[in-house]
Design a protein around this motif. Structure first.
Motif, mmCIF file in Angstrom:
data_model
loop_
_atom_site.group_PDB
_atom_site.id
_atom_site.type_symbol
_atom_site.label_atom_id
_atom_site.label_comp_id
_atom_site.label_asym_id
_atom_site.label_seq_id
_atom_site.Cartn_x
_atom_site.Cartn_y
_atom_site.Cartn_z
ATOM 1 N N ILE B 432 38.759 28.567 34.437
ATOM 2 C CA ILE B 432 38.384 29.917 34.909
ATOM 3 C C ILE B 432 37.625 29.824 36.236
ATOM 4 C CG2 ILE B 432 36.978 31.962 34.393
ATOM 5 C CD1 ILE B 432 37.597 31.466 31.393
ATOM 6 N N ALA B 433 36.767 28.803 36.372
ATOM 7 C CA ALA B 433 35.984 28.652 37.609
ATOM 8 C C ALA B 433 36.908 28.490 38.809
ATOM 9 C CB ALA B 433 35.028 27.466 37.501
ATOM 10 N N SER B 436 39.063 31.905 39.358
ATOM 11 C CA SER B 436 38.318 33.044 39.884
ATOM 12 C C SER B 436 37.576 32.726 41.184
ATOM 13 C CB SER B 436 37.315 33.526 38.831
ATOM 14 O OG SER B 436 36.403 32.494 38.517
ATOM 15 N N ALA B 437 37.795 31.537 41.727
ATOM 16 C CA ALA B 437 37.078 31.160 42.954
ATOM 17 C C ALA B 437 37.514 32.026 44.134
ATOM 18 C CB ALA B 437 37.341 29.690 43.278
ATOM 19 N N VAL B 438 36.552 32.399 44.970
ATOM 20 C CA VAL B 438 36.876 32.965 46.283
ATOM 21 C C VAL B 438 36.219 32.067 47.322
ATOM 22 C CG1 VAL B 438 37.254 35.381 45.664
ATOM 23 C CG2 VAL B 438 34.941 34.572 46.037
ATOM 24 N N PHE B 439 36.867 31.922 48.455
ATOM 25 C CA PHE B 439 36.417 30.930 49.435
ATOM 26 C C PHE B 439 36.907 31.324 50.815
ATOM 27 C CE2 PHE B 439 40.079 29.717 46.883
ATOM 28 C CZ PHE B 439 41.059 29.514 47.821
#
Lengths: 597, 597
Positions: B432-433, B436-439
């Motif tokens: 999930i990490a 759901s990451a945004v970067f």
């Protein structure tokens, strides 16, 4: 004092008289130092540029100055566009630029004592594609025209006693000798100034804020060494401390000593030794083997005595910071405290500790929009008062005889905005994510860097610097090889596994240009972590910096239960360690500043 | 069929007759492929080793086989210790080993069509330090002694129509021609099989599970191309599709064609083209410029049509997976289902889709302890029944005409232990990490890898593989250049910034040797993320794989509110996308499997 235009003209005259078509002026010294003595501030003298990294190229008709993203604005303020064109690295480089701008068939001069061999190789290749040539000069051209160039520092060396160093110089040299044996090498040249200070357990005053002395060393496979340092800088105490195993020579005898090494195998660090060292060894018929300076890793991995010294200096330093923050809290809301007064006040608190030898760098004391300038240095010209409704950022450190500190705190003057509190809390979440990370042995700092950024990324924000740098033990405040940074290259420290005993900063930030800056910096020690049921040998961090983190900027609801526990536990420790050093109103203030949220 | 000992003896005889003192046998083909056709399975034929990566060196008195950590156990089971010594990479390498083991002054043979130029350079240097020599052979020695070596596949090529490719081959070649113009090059050699398939919009059947055809290509700066492929493999449809801009030649004419390029500047990818290609260009007097294959990035960045195809194939694939998981749920608790039956069953569900052309790799169907073997391949010998109280891991994928899929699910048969549920939940948190990451734009996969590991690290656990690999569009299931991995080297894809349109797997895992394995794998698409108030252009992932994640293995209390939301929202989407494809009991099962937690 001559104008910068006059200096540039003088350099061009000098080019003519030496039959050169250009000259390269980097900002470094013969030791590839990050900070350099005033005698080596050639770039600043020539151009007026005051930043900490850059270089210049002067051709008969053109001149260019090369700086990185940190200094894009500053270079335009300090260096005249009439004479200079501004170039950005890494988008371009001196070599790339020369490829397009060097006169065809021209001769471009460089000082082989100020560049790595790799740089020389690349610049030669670039010039070759123009039919031009890179030419070493006998003496730096700037030195010939810089009439009032400062002399090299004559400051005396001081002994760093074993009670702080934790390991005698003789033992360190034995370790180096063992390493030389394994490498089948006869000796190693050590030219990085902090490596020399560490190896011989001496300190100096020759570089601003960094307690090193101008010297070179050759350590031999029998554990003896040759140390090249001006004899006037050596008192009887240091002479006795160094003992019979260390032969002393004048610094100017170093090059000649290299010429005596014919037939021997010499380990030289290609990133830290300048091209001239390799050239001299080649000429002598010695075999130079490119290997990393053998002191880099043992210097980075603090021993038990150094760790104890670091802890002791942190308590002292934290007490000074706490008293300062209390003072800010009392005085700043009046609007009468300015950046320079504030950093002077902090220095005066620090100087009360007899163990303090110097600051570890010029304090970054930035109020309001000045806090958003990452490498800000307040001056009479830029000095601003701390004002209600603004943030104040102070990044500072001390050189204590038993440890080097580096801490940043950001505080609210008066009432902060919701946005400031949101941003501060995100930076804090990132700080906590690094501070509480556990990771298997072998993990590199690069793998942890994003932990610090994620809470900012989630809001579409970021910061344009690394998350952490190594720190010396009463030595350089920036010390390799480990780093916490997005950079993956070995040269940038991105490839270095973290090891127990390494000391590193944890300093995420957020900067809103023209408005405010936020940074929360503690030093952390890499420690082994025992976890029930673990299948891997695990490491983690122990925070060793103790000073309150601004509670008024924390949005409690944005913290997870674990993050809130971390913050409250941290403040409990601050009170426990620093509290006993404070009294009266300071102590009362600290209790409130450390109260659980 | 000759024994492996006989084969080794035959190779040694061959060495003698060719006056060689050794021969190197890598596991690759003339295209540096990861998976190779049966004709190129020389290492397996010689040694019996069935792994997907390795190499061997045969000397007159010694023979060594080199494998990485994944195959340490397997090599010992498959390759006889009587004849072979086992070597581990990266601790050693063929070049390093030869440095110590090659006969002094000896001649070690290699096939220049099976090694990169860089490998040849390093091996030559290593041998030089022994006074030995690396010698190219005219014909591979194995081919001379392998009597029943399979012929190259004669399978016909198929047209990949624009409705799936999204861009015509002519347009792709125009892009390559534009790039050649910028590089001041006359042509580029394309030798990677998936790059050729992508460039010409053709597919083949010459490599197991990868729809590529054995061919070489030269694309010219005018947008025309020369394609070297056995003429018997080209039917009228493909000939018409390729059109006048593509000149067809026999595959064996390729080397001769290189020899005609004298005086031209040719771009060649040093990682993907073999040494023999550079040798031929050098000999011809052509100028070979080392540049990355220009199709790598546009192939990795899926266009709108490819993305639509990926979505369509995922719905089909998810429906097959859901029906399979339902079947497992019904049948496995009886203890009568084994690994091979299970993967056959899944294949039969997949094959109901007319768009399926093949599986995208051999399914990894591992029950209990077999699930802990990361690259497990079930066989009659290792086949086990799925049993109550155990976990079952199935990693599989399909080659659909409009997209390639790759999915792993881990399910509990009967009642799982608390430890299994804890480990599964940690793997899920990591999954999930990443999902759901945004970067910010410019972020490399390396910077995201630790997000997937942190929940495991917190318990002292980890997994010994990368977190994600790129995936092709009805092409290779492992496709570069992007990766999510701790590896930072450019070669390993660690340095490649993620870009919108890239397709990549998200597959953290946990493996308890001898007990069970856990992996949760979805494919994710890199997409632009709009965030209110963002200061940076941000990217993130959109999960495109849809199939239930085993709810019985989730410990709800270990999930944060945001993680729980993610899981419930994911299951809501699974039901929405896959539900309409199912009916009756399958549909009812899916509703339960996707119910909110």
């Amino acid at each position: 004092m001559s104008s910068y235009a006059d200096r540039l003209a003088a350099l061009r005259e000098q080019l003519k008289s030496e039959h050169l078509d250009g000259f390269v002026v980097p900002l470094t010294d013969e030791h590839m130092s990050e900070y350099v003595g005033s005698y080596a501030q050639r770039l600043a003298w020539l151009t007026g540029f005051q930043g900490s990294a850059g270089s210049a190229v002067v051709l008969p008709q053109e001149a260019a100055i090369f700086v990185d993203g940190r200094y894009t604005l500053q270079v335009r303020q300090q260096v005249s566009a009439d004479e200079w064109s501004y170039q950005s690295v890494p988008e371009t480089s001196v070599a790339e630029w020369l490829k397009d701008h060097a006169p065809e068939g021209g001769r471009i001069g460089y000082d082989p004592w100020l560049h790595t061999r790799e740089w020389v190789k690349r610049a030669k290749e670039a010039l070759a594609s123009r039919g031009a040539e890179l030419v070493p000069v006998e003496r730096n051209l700037i030195d010939k025209i810089w009439a009032d160039r400062p002399e090299m520092s004559k400051a005396r060396l001081a002994v760093q006693p074993d009670e702080y160093a934790g390991k005698s110089s003789a033992e360190k040299r034995t370790d180096i000798a063992d390493w030389l044996g394994k490498q089948h090498a006869d000796a190693t040249v050590i030219s990085a100034l902090d490596s020399i200070a560490w190896t011989f357990n001496v300190r100096g005053e020759d570089v601003h804020r960094t307690p090193v002395a101008l010297a070179y060393a050759i350590v031999n496979s029998d554990g003896t060494a040759d140390l090249f340092v001006a004899s006037e800088k050596i008192g009887p105490d240091v002479r006795q401390h160094l003992g019979n195993g260390v032969r002393l020579h004048e610094r100017y005898e170093f090059e000649n000593a290299l010429s005596q090494l014919g037939g021997k195998t010499i380990a030289v660090d290609p990133e830290r030794a300048v091209s001239a060292i390799f050239d001299a060894l080649d000429k002598a018929g010695a075999k130079a083997v490119a290997l990393r300076d053998p002191t880099i890793l043992p210097k980075a991995i603090k021993n038990e005595v150094e760790i104890a010294g670091q802890r002791a200096s942190q308590v002292r330093d934290g007490a000074a910071i706490a008293r300062f923050l209390h003072w800010i809290d009392e005085e700043a809301p009046s609007g009468e405290v300015d950046e320079l007064t504030a950093s002077d006040k902090l220095e005066s608190f620090r100087r009360e500790a007899p163990e303090l030898r110097d600051l570890s760098f010029d304090s970054i004391s930035g109020s309001g929009p000045n806090g958003a300038i990452v490498h800000y240095k307040s001056s009479e010209k830029t000095n601003r008062k701390l004002q209600r409704g603004e943030l104040y950022l102070i990044d500072s450190g001390g050189q204590y005889v038993d440890g080097t500190t580096d801490i940043t705190r950001t505080v609210a003057i008066g009432e902060p905005t919701d946005e400031m509190r949101d941003r501060f809390t995100r930076v804090l979440k990132g700080h906590i994510a690094v501070a509480s990370a556990v990771f298997p042995k072998g993990t590199r700092g690069t793998q942890l860097d994003s932990f610090a950024r994620r809470p900012l990324w989630e809001a579409g924000l970021d910061y344009a610097h690394g998350t952490g740098h190594g720190v010396g033990s009463y030595l350089a405040v920036h010390e390799g090889p480990q780093r916490i940074s997005p950079a993956t290259s070995a040269q940038a420290g991105g490839d270095e596994p973290l090891q127990a005993g390494m000391l590193i900063s944890n300093e995420p930030g957020y900067y809103k240009s023209g408005e405010y800056g936020i940074r929360i910096e503690n030093l952390v020690l890499v420690v082994e972590k025992r976890i029930e049921g673990a299948e891997k040998e695990m490491l983690g961090f122990e925070t060793v910096t103790f000073a309150p983190i601004e509670r008024r900027l924390v949005v409690k609801d944005m913290l997870s239960a674990a993050e809130l526990d971390w913050l409250n536990d941290y403040h409990r420790q601050v009170l426990e360690k620093i509290g006993p050093k404070l009294s009266g109103a300071d102590r009362e203030w600290l209790e409130q500043a450390c109260a659980p949220i």
